[in-house]
Design a protein around this motif. Structure first.
Motif, PDB file in Angstrom:
ATOM      1  N   ILE A 134       0.858  -1.134  -0.037  1.00  0.00           N
ATOM      2  CA  ILE A 134      -0.124  -0.164  -0.031  1.00  0.00           C
ATOM      3  C   ILE A 134       0.851   1.541   0.254  1.00  0.00           C
ATOM      4  O   ILE A 134       0.671   2.210  -0.709  1.00  0.00           O
ATOM      5  CB  ILE A 134      -0.995   0.090   1.331  1.00  0.00           C
ATOM      6  CG1 ILE A 134      -2.001  -1.058   1.257  1.00  0.00           C
ATOM      7  CG2 ILE A 134      -1.744   1.315   1.151  1.00  0.00           C
ATOM      8  CD1 ILE A 134      -2.763  -1.225   2.318  1.00  0.00           C
ATOM      9  N   GLY A 135       1.958   1.150   0.849  1.00  0.00           N
ATOM     10  CA  GLY A 135       2.769   2.285   0.847  1.00  0.00           C
ATOM     11  C   GLY A 135       3.515   2.506  -0.308  1.00  0.00           C
ATOM     12  O   GLY A 135       3.831   3.810  -0.757  1.00  0.00           O
ATOM     13  N   GLU A 136       4.104   1.608  -1.332  1.00  0.00           N
ATOM     14  CA  GLU A 136       4.699   1.590  -2.231  1.00  0.00           C
ATOM     15  C   GLU A 136       3.685   2.270  -3.403  1.00  0.00           C
ATOM     16  O   GLU A 136       4.218   3.276  -4.214  1.00  0.00           O
ATOM     17  CB  GLU A 136       5.536   0.348  -2.840  1.00  0.00           C
ATOM     18  CG  GLU A 136       6.217   0.164  -2.305  1.00  0.00           C
ATOM     19  CD  GLU A 136       6.839  -1.368  -2.753  1.00  0.00           C
ATOM     20  OE1 GLU A 136       6.148  -2.066  -3.478  1.00  0.00           O
ATOM     21  OE2 GLU A 136       7.827  -2.196  -2.189  1.00  0.00           O
ATOM     22  N   TYR A 137       2.600   1.952  -3.520  1.00  0.00           N
ATOM     23  CA  TYR A 137       1.641   2.503  -4.398  1.00  0.00           C
ATOM     24  C   TYR A 137       1.202   4.094  -4.289  1.00  0.00           C
ATOM     25  O   TYR A 137       1.491   4.794  -5.015  1.00  0.00           O
ATOM     26  CB  TYR A 137       0.162   1.792  -4.298  1.00  0.00           C
ATOM     27  CG  TYR A 137      -0.738   2.436  -4.923  1.00  0.00           C
ATOM     28  CD1 TYR A 137      -0.796   2.640  -6.398  1.00  0.00           C
ATOM     29  CD2 TYR A 137      -1.928   2.771  -4.239  1.00  0.00           C
ATOM     30  CE1 TYR A 137      -1.786   3.230  -7.284  1.00  0.00           C
ATOM     31  CE2 TYR A 137      -2.863   3.568  -4.942  1.00  0.00           C
ATOM     32  CZ  TYR A 137      -2.868   3.913  -6.078  1.00  0.00           C
ATOM     33  OH  TYR A 137      -3.722   4.735  -6.688  1.00  0.00           O
ATOM     34  N   ILE A 138       0.942   4.223  -2.892  1.00  0.00           N
ATOM     35  CA  ILE A 138       0.778   5.625  -2.602  1.00  0.00           C
ATOM     36  C   ILE A 138       2.019   6.759  -2.758  1.00  0.00           C
ATOM     37  O   ILE A 138       1.636   7.632  -3.340  1.00  0.00           O
ATOM     38  CB  ILE A 138       0.206   5.838  -1.157  1.00  0.00           C
ATOM     39  CG1 ILE A 138      -0.916   5.090  -1.029  1.00  0.00           C
ATOM     40  CG2 ILE A 138       0.188   7.462  -0.770  1.00  0.00           C
ATOM     41  CD1 ILE A 138      -2.248   5.484  -1.757  1.00  0.00           C
ATOM     42  N   GLU A 139       3.294   5.960  -2.517  1.00  0.00           N
ATOM     43  CA  GLU A 139       4.368   6.935  -2.826  1.00  0.00           C
ATOM     44  C   GLU A 139       4.582   7.511  -4.170  1.00  0.00           C
ATOM     45  O   GLU A 139       5.337   8.274  -4.366  1.00  0.00           O
ATOM     46  CB  GLU A 139       5.681   6.036  -2.141  1.00  0.00           C
ATOM     47  CG  GLU A 139       5.817   5.976  -0.654  1.00  0.00           C
ATOM     48  CD  GLU A 139       6.918   5.115  -0.243  1.00  0.00           C
ATOM     49  OE1 GLU A 139       6.970   4.851   0.869  1.00  0.00           O
ATOM     50  OE2 GLU A 139       7.524   4.559  -1.252  1.00  0.00           O
ATOM     51  N   ILE A 140       4.103   6.623  -5.052  1.00  0.00           N
ATOM     52  CA  ILE A 140       4.290   7.078  -6.439  1.00  0.00           C
ATOM     53  C   ILE A 140       3.118   7.992  -7.004  1.00  0.00           C
ATOM     54  O   ILE A 140       3.251   8.478  -8.128  1.00  0.00           O
ATOM     55  CB  ILE A 140       4.486   5.631  -7.418  1.00  0.00           C
ATOM     56  CG1 ILE A 140       3.068   4.881  -7.408  1.00  0.00           C
ATOM     57  CG2 ILE A 140       5.547   5.237  -6.958  1.00  0.00           C
ATOM     58  CD1 ILE A 140       3.113   3.869  -8.483  1.00  0.00           C
ATOM     59  N   THR A 141       2.351   8.267  -6.218  1.00  0.00           N
ATOM     60  CA  THR A 141       1.256   9.313  -6.648  1.00  0.00           C
ATOM     61  C   THR A 141       1.611  10.641  -6.427  1.00  0.00           C
ATOM     62  O   THR A 141       2.512  11.123  -5.589  1.00  0.00           O
ATOM     63  CB  THR A 141      -0.104   8.976  -5.947  1.00  0.00           C
ATOM     64  OG1 THR A 141      -0.051   9.343  -4.526  1.00  0.00           O
ATOM     65  CG2 THR A 141      -0.614   7.542  -6.108  1.00  0.00           C
ATOM     66  N   ASP A 142       0.759  11.742  -6.673  1.00  0.00           N
ATOM     67  CA  ASP A 142       0.972  13.050  -6.618  1.00  0.00           C
ATOM     68  C   ASP A 142       0.612  13.567  -5.179  1.00  0.00           C
ATOM     69  O   ASP A 142       0.965  14.820  -4.605  1.00  0.00           O
ATOM     70  CB  ASP A 142       0.072  14.046  -7.588  1.00  0.00           C
ATOM     71  CG  ASP A 142       0.617  13.825  -8.945  1.00  0.00           C
ATOM     72  OD1 ASP A 142      -0.108  13.892 -10.047  1.00  0.00           O
ATOM     73  OD2 ASP A 142       2.132  13.425  -9.285  1.00  0.00           O
ATOM     74  N   ASP A 143      -0.081  12.735  -4.582  1.00  0.00           N
ATOM     75  CA  ASP A 143      -0.663  12.785  -3.339  1.00  0.00           C
ATOM     76  C   ASP A 143      -0.069  11.725  -2.221  1.00  0.00           C
ATOM     77  O   ASP A 143      -0.822  10.771  -1.986  1.00  0.00           O
ATOM     78  CB  ASP A 143      -2.141  13.071  -3.323  1.00  0.00           C
ATOM     79  CG  ASP A 143      -2.660  13.265  -1.756  1.00  0.00           C
ATOM     80  OD1 ASP A 143      -3.690  12.972  -1.556  1.00  0.00           O
ATOM     81  OD2 ASP A 143      -2.054  13.694  -1.144  1.00  0.00           O
TER      82      ASP A 143
END
Length: 208
Positions: A100-109
């Protein structure tokens, strides 16, 4: 397709649900490793409005991206995880948080676990305590699992699937874990409003 508006009204009645989480202290989801148990979980969770994610070990959870979006939208989440007691099952909490952390880290938010969005992952079953309390028949851990050595060093050479837990125990565990994190009075109010609005919806469509 529907035969008439009355027939469509019945479909609309079944589909209509209010968002229960706007009045709850926290957003809760249940993640289940065993697809074979999904029927039991769906029956229990339906009245609470809790989302059920069903995966199949480390090859599952293909809805991680959508989950991340939901967690941002709801300001965080408590994930109640139910899985096997084996090397993979015991490592799933770490794996879920990492993915989950890896996915969110690559977003603009960015999804900052230490900031405004809080993510808590709790393994509710199966545990060693369950195995001992209910005298569940053990199997040997899979030595081919890369996590086996660490698991065996900590827990011993034992492996038990979630299915081994009696269905009534599993059902009661699920209810207890969910209800302990929800405002049941607020849930009842939303459910009553939903029932009233569903009735109005059917009358409006049937009269058209």
């Amino acid at each position: 397709m529907w035969s008439d508006l009355s027939d469509f009204a019945k479909t609309a009645e079944r589909a209509y649900r209010r968002d229960v989480w706007t009045t709850q202290p926290e957003y809760v989801e249940v993640w289940l490793e065993k697809d074979a148990l999904s029927g039991i979980f769906e029956d229990v969770l339906s009245k609470y409005g809790v989302t059920l994610n069903v995966g199949r070990g480390f090859d599952g959870w293909d809805s991680i991206h959508n989950a991340g979006d939901r967690y941002r939208e709801n300001g965080g989440v408590t994930i109640l995880y139910f899985g096997d007691f084996d090397p993979s099952g015991e490592d799933m909490v770490r794996s879920l948080r990492e993915r989950i952390g890896e996915y969110i880290e690559i977003t603009d938010d960015p999804f900052d676990f230490s900031g405004d969005v809080n993510v808590e992952i709790v393994k509710c079953a199966l545990t060693m305590s369950d195995i001992k309390r209910y005298q569940l028949p053990p199997d040997f851990a899979k030595k081919t699992d890369t996590r086996a050595a660490k698991f065996i060093a900590r827990h011993g050479d034992v492996s038990v699937e979630l299915d081994a837990l009696p269905a009534d125990v599993l059902r009661n565990r699920l209810i207890t874990e969910v209800e302990s994190r929800m405002d049941l009075k607020a849930l009842a109010q939303v459910s009553a409003q939903e029932a009233s609005e569903r009735e109005r919806l059917v009358k409006l469509l049937s009269a058209a």
